[in-house]
Design a protein around this motif. Structure first.
Motif, PDB file in Angstrom:
ATOM      1  N   LEU A 163     -48.937  25.556 -42.792  1.00 17.40           N
ATOM      2  CA  LEU A 163     -48.803  25.308 -41.681  1.00 17.40           C
ATOM      3  C   LEU A 163     -48.658  23.836 -41.183  1.00 17.40           C
ATOM      4  CD1 LEU A 163     -48.560  28.745 -41.277  1.00 17.40           C
ATOM      5  CD2 LEU A 163     -48.560  28.080 -38.809  1.00 17.40           C
ATOM      6  N   ILE A 164     -47.468  22.971 -39.744  1.00 15.42           N
ATOM      7  CA  ILE A 164     -48.250  21.858 -39.673  1.00 15.42           C
ATOM      8  C   ILE A 164     -48.222  21.759 -38.170  1.00 15.42           C
ATOM      9  CG2 ILE A 164     -46.214  21.075 -40.683  1.00 15.42           C
ATOM     10  CD1 ILE A 164     -47.854  18.156 -40.906  1.00 15.42           C
ATOM     11  N   LEU A 165     -48.639  22.398 -37.180  1.00 15.67           N
ATOM     12  CA  LEU A 165     -48.190  22.777 -35.934  1.00 15.67           C
ATOM     13  C   LEU A 165     -49.279  21.662 -35.577  1.00 15.67           C
ATOM     14  CD1 LEU A 165     -49.600  26.010 -35.693  1.00 15.67           C
ATOM     15  CD2 LEU A 165     -46.532  24.870 -35.953  1.00 15.67           C
ATOM     16  N   GLN A 166     -49.365  20.317 -35.468  1.00 18.99           N
ATOM     17  CA  GLN A 166     -49.579  19.066 -34.646  1.00 18.99           C
ATOM     18  C   GLN A 166     -49.355  18.735 -33.452  1.00 18.99           C
ATOM     19  OE1 GLN A 166     -51.035  16.148 -37.014  1.00 18.99           O
ATOM     20  NE2 GLN A 166     -51.592  14.995 -34.909  1.00 18.99           N
ATOM     21  N   ILE A 167     -49.410  18.290 -32.627  1.00 19.51           N
ATOM     22  CA  ILE A 167     -49.192  18.796 -30.728  1.00 19.51           C
ATOM     23  C   ILE A 167     -49.165  17.449 -30.995  1.00 19.51           C
ATOM     24  CG2 ILE A 167     -50.163  19.298 -28.560  1.00 19.51           C
ATOM     25  CD1 ILE A 167     -50.831  21.779 -29.744  1.00 19.51           C
ATOM     26  N   GLY A 168     -50.407  16.243 -31.172  1.00 20.28           N
ATOM     27  CA  GLY A 168     -50.272  14.871 -30.435  1.00 20.28           C
ATOM     28  C   GLY A 168     -51.152  14.478 -31.740  1.00 20.28           C
ATOM     29  N   PRO A 169     -51.245  12.875 -32.117  1.00 19.81           N
ATOM     30  CA  PRO A 169     -50.040  11.733 -30.386  1.00 19.81           C
ATOM     31  C   PRO A 169     -48.420  11.217 -30.099  1.00 19.81           C
ATOM     32  CG  PRO A 169     -51.455  10.553 -31.922  1.00 19.81           C
ATOM     33  CD  PRO A 169     -51.934  12.090 -32.566  1.00 19.81           C
ATOM     34  N   GLU A 170     -48.014  11.285 -29.665  1.00 21.20           N
ATOM     35  CA  GLU A 170     -47.084  11.349 -29.764  1.00 21.20           C
ATOM     36  C   GLU A 170     -46.445  10.342 -30.654  1.00 21.20           C
ATOM     37  OE1 GLU A 170     -43.319  11.304 -27.303  1.00 21.20           O
ATOM     38  OE2 GLU A 170     -45.255  12.178 -26.908  1.00 21.20           O
ATOM     39  N   ALA A 171     -47.341   9.452 -30.636  1.00 22.07           N
ATOM     40  CA  ALA A 171     -46.517   8.390 -32.038  1.00 22.07           C
ATOM     41  C   ALA A 171     -46.071   9.697 -33.347  1.00 22.07           C
ATOM     42  CB  ALA A 171     -47.552   7.584 -32.169  1.00 22.07           C
ATOM     43  N   TYR A 172     -47.125  10.237 -33.709  1.00 22.01           N
ATOM     44  CA  TYR A 172     -47.305  10.861 -34.954  1.00 22.01           C
ATOM     45  C   TYR A 172     -45.844  12.011 -34.434  1.00 22.01           C
ATOM     46  CZ  TYR A 172     -52.238  10.111 -36.697  1.00 22.01           C
ATOM     47  OH  TYR A 172     -52.919   9.685 -36.629  1.00 22.01           O
ATOM     48  N   LEU A 200     -43.884  26.245 -51.267  1.00 29.63           N
ATOM     49  CA  LEU A 200     -44.499  26.911 -49.296  1.00 29.63           C
ATOM     50  C   LEU A 200     -43.378  26.695 -48.933  1.00 29.63           C
ATOM     51  CD1 LEU A 200     -47.000  26.772 -50.852  1.00 29.63           C
ATOM     52  CD2 LEU A 200     -47.865  26.773 -49.118  1.00 29.63           C
ATOM     53  N   PRO A 201     -42.730  27.594 -48.201  1.00 29.00           N
ATOM     54  CA  PRO A 201     -42.298  27.321 -46.826  1.00 29.00           C
ATOM     55  C   PRO A 201     -42.698  27.155 -45.875  1.00 29.00           C
ATOM     56  CG  PRO A 201     -42.405  29.924 -47.093  1.00 29.00           C
ATOM     57  CD  PRO A 201     -42.609  29.218 -48.938  1.00 29.00           C
ATOM     58  N   VAL A 202     -42.176  25.947 -45.254  1.00 27.40           N
ATOM     59  CA  VAL A 202     -42.700  25.933 -44.263  1.00 27.40           C
ATOM     60  C   VAL A 202     -42.699  25.818 -42.067  1.00 27.40           C
ATOM     61  CG1 VAL A 202     -44.201  22.714 -42.998  1.00 27.40           C
ATOM     62  CG2 VAL A 202     -43.147  23.534 -45.493  1.00 27.40           C
ATOM     63  N   VAL A 203     -43.713  25.989 -41.545  1.00 26.46           N
ATOM     64  CA  VAL A 203     -43.639  26.350 -40.313  1.00 26.46           C
ATOM     65  C   VAL A 203     -44.074  25.214 -39.601  1.00 26.46           C
ATOM     66  CG1 VAL A 203     -44.069  27.508 -38.423  1.00 26.46           C
ATOM     67  CG2 VAL A 203     -43.322  29.099 -39.964  1.00 26.46           C
TER      68      VAL A 203
END
Length: 395
Positions: free
Chosen positions: A283-292, A308-311
């Motif tokens: 899992l990689i559920l980054q929310i912010g910052p906007e630039a990311y 690995l399959p990714v969500v």
């Protein structure tokens, strides 16, 4: 000089590179495992100044500690300039700095005629707006100061190395700009750090996340994934990395999480990679910052490299990468329930999940590995060497 006394590859001295960070640990993957080790393997004498308790040598790299100031202000002043004399004493062919705080020191070395490379890891100054340790009212001012530093670094350094195309755009006015993408090392090709490839249906871990644990990195949604998908399938969610800030670790004591979370703390890169290889969904559920939202997701590639399959967060760039490879799915990162359902579907269909993982592994080997980036870095270094040293390396 006669022909018999001219330097040869056997007698010419080794070129010397000194990497410096007052922020990153000496085990940092991009700095130590990718750049410093690649340079050492190519014949460079490499010294790394970084955060560590004591000096040591590893993989051809001499690692030395930087001062540990009591505050960020001290780090940016006394901590930086205390390195001036030691760095000069090395008489290195190339100095390579990894923190914005080091830009003034780098410019001072350039004024002494040294070759200095600045490694731009992040999309400054927009990334400044998400720094929790900077008081919110001061962030616009700090961002403007950072804009000036970016321009000065680009024009004053020998070269700027950008960690992604997004960072490249920030430094577009640099005198010399090279992109060295932060793609994963394919450990299977390095042998020393290889680990057994566990068949997908025999992997002992369910879900995994490695990296900083914070609200901006989707901690709330990941805990919801553990509550819903973990409980539904009898799987634990392995969390690897530091809580940022540390007080967030208290959330693990919330009702319903004790049986579905396996928090293992901070691990060395090789151990973290091994734990990832034992899991079935990354899992990689980054929310912010906007630039990311426009930044290359290194973590995603590391999951893919281990099959690995990714969500992942539903950002256009990230969705394009996963859709192109057929290696995962994207969800709104703030929607923990949507993330939990996506993970649940993968855990409930191991055949398709395994196929996604293999497609992701194939994409990393073909498009997103460190090895071509290392060659780009070495080409830059070789171009900065004194003529006689560069000539000896090409013979």
């Amino acid at each position: 000089m006669t022909a018999s006394s001219a330097p040869t590859p056997a007698t010419a001295r080794r070129p010397k590179a000194v990497h410096v960070s007052i922020v990153h640990r000496s085990t940092d993957i991009r700095i130590f495992h990718k750049q410093c080790r690649s340079l050492a393997a190519a014949g460079y004498d490499v010294v790394l100044y970084a955060r560590t308790d004591q000096p040591y040598d590893e993989a051809g790299v001499s690692v030395r500690p930087v001062p540990e100031p009591r505050s960020r202000a001290a780090r940016m002043t006394v901590g930086v300039w205390s390195l001036w004399a030691p760095l000069l004493a090395h008489r290195a062919d190339v100095y390579h700095f990894h923190d914005p705080e080091l830009i003034p020191l780098g410019l001072a070395l350039r004024a002494r005629g040294r070759q200095v490379v600045f490694d731009a890891h992040e999309p400054l100054p927009s990334q400044i707006m998400a720094k929790h340790w900077i008081p919110a009212p001061l962030r616009p001012l700090v961002a403007r100061i950072t804009e000036v530093l970016v321009r000065v670094a680009g024009r004053g350094m020998s070269a700027v190395v950008a960690a992604s195309p997004l960072v490249e755009g920030v430094y577009a006015g640099a005198k010399r700009l090279v992109v060295v993408n932060n793609f994963p090392i394919l450990y299977d090709d390095v042998s020393a750090e290889s680990h057994p490839d566990i068949p997908y249906d025999e992997r002992p871990r369910g879900m995994v996340y490695v990296g900083g644990l914070s609200d901006l990195r989707g901690l709330a949604s990941m805990l919801e994934v553990a509550r819903v998908a973990g409980a539904r399938h009898g799987e634990k969610f392995t969390l690897i990395g530091p809580f940022m800030p540390p007080e967030l670790e208290a959330r693990l004591s919330d009702p319903g999480l004790a049986d579905v979370i396996d928090y293992v703390g901070v691990k060395k890169p090789a151990e973290a990679r091994r734990l990832v290889s034992e899991a079935r969904v990354g899992l990689i559920l980054q929310i912010g910052p906007e630039a990311y939202k426009k930044n290359l997701p290194t973590k995603m590639f590391e999951y893919m490299a281990e099959g690995l399959p990714v969500v992942a967060s539903h950002f256009p760039l990230w969705k394009g990468i996963l859709d192109d490879a057929g290696a995962g799915v994207t969800v709104p990162p703030e929607d923990g329930q949507a993330a939990a359902e996506a993970v649940s579907r993968l855990l409930g269909d191991p055949k398709e999940a395994a196929a996604m993982g293999e497609r992701g592994r194939k994409a990393v080997h073909e498009k997103y590995s460190w090895e071509p980036e290392a060659r780009t870095l070495l080409a830059l270094y070789d171009s900065l060497l004194p003529r006689e040293i560069a000539a000896a390396r090409t013979r």
